[in-house]
Design a protein around this motif. Sequence first.
Motif, PDB file in Angstrom:
ATOM      1  N   ASP A   1      -7.468   5.214  -5.450  1.00 43.47           N
ATOM      2  CA  ASP A   1      -6.875   4.018  -4.906  1.00 43.47           C
ATOM      3  C   ASP A   1      -5.203   3.867  -5.059  1.00 43.47           C
ATOM      4  O   ASP A   1      -4.398   3.597  -4.013  1.00 43.47           O
ATOM      5  N   GLU A   2      -4.784   4.187  -6.045  1.00 42.14           N
ATOM      6  CA  GLU A   2      -3.442   4.073  -6.630  1.00 42.14           C
ATOM      7  C   GLU A   2      -2.591   5.032  -5.676  1.00 42.14           C
ATOM      8  O   GLU A   2      -1.530   4.774  -5.132  1.00 42.14           O
ATOM      9  N   ASP A   3      -3.143   6.241  -5.643  1.00 45.42           N
ATOM     10  CA  ASP A   3      -2.404   7.478  -4.755  1.00 45.42           C
ATOM     11  C   ASP A   3      -2.662   7.230  -3.395  1.00 45.42           C
ATOM     12  O   ASP A   3      -1.591   7.422  -2.670  1.00 45.42           O
ATOM     13  N   ALA A   4      -3.591   6.638  -2.812  1.00 44.74           N
ATOM     14  CA  ALA A   4      -3.785   6.391  -1.505  1.00 44.74           C
ATOM     15  C   ALA A   4      -2.843   5.265  -1.206  1.00 44.74           C
ATOM     16  O   ALA A   4      -2.215   5.367  -0.121  1.00 44.74           O
ATOM     17  N   LEU A   5      -2.453   4.252  -1.713  1.00 50.07           N
ATOM     18  CA  LEU A   5      -1.456   3.145  -1.517  1.00 50.07           C
ATOM     19  C   LEU A   5      -0.292   3.530  -1.803  1.00 50.07           C
ATOM     20  O   LEU A   5       0.640   3.311  -0.796  1.00 50.07           O
ATOM     21  N   THR A   6       0.053   4.401  -2.816  1.00 50.37           N
ATOM     22  CA  THR A   6       1.558   4.955  -2.914  1.00 50.37           C
ATOM     23  C   THR A   6       1.876   5.646  -1.856  1.00 50.37           C
ATOM     24  O   THR A   6       2.782   5.673  -1.032  1.00 50.37           O
ATOM     25  N   ASP A   7       1.063   6.591  -1.026  1.00 54.74           N
ATOM     26  CA  ASP A   7       1.045   7.560  -0.117  1.00 54.74           C
ATOM     27  C   ASP A   7       1.361   6.770   0.996  1.00 54.74           C
ATOM     28  O   ASP A   7       2.178   6.868   1.995  1.00 54.74           O
TER      29      ASP A   7
END
Length: 78
Positions: free
Chosen positions: A18-24
């Motif tokens: 989730d962190e990676d997806a939101l950061t992207d």
Amino acid sequence: MKEYQTVIARLTRHVRDDEDALTDLLNERSRAGWSPSMLSQDGDRLVVIFERETPSGDAAETSTPSSGAPAIEPPATE
């Protein structure tokens, strides 16, 4: 004048994913000139509303929105 874009992100139970997806998502929109203006979380989804200033002049009125549909031009006044 401002324009807005809404993105609904489905959250998983994997915090790192989730962190990676939101950061992207935030970085991609930021590079295109969008700024997050509102966040809302409901259960397993996150709603992010982005905003940006529209370019001034006639180019903004006749451009094609990101949906691919032609922009609606205001009626001519005489």
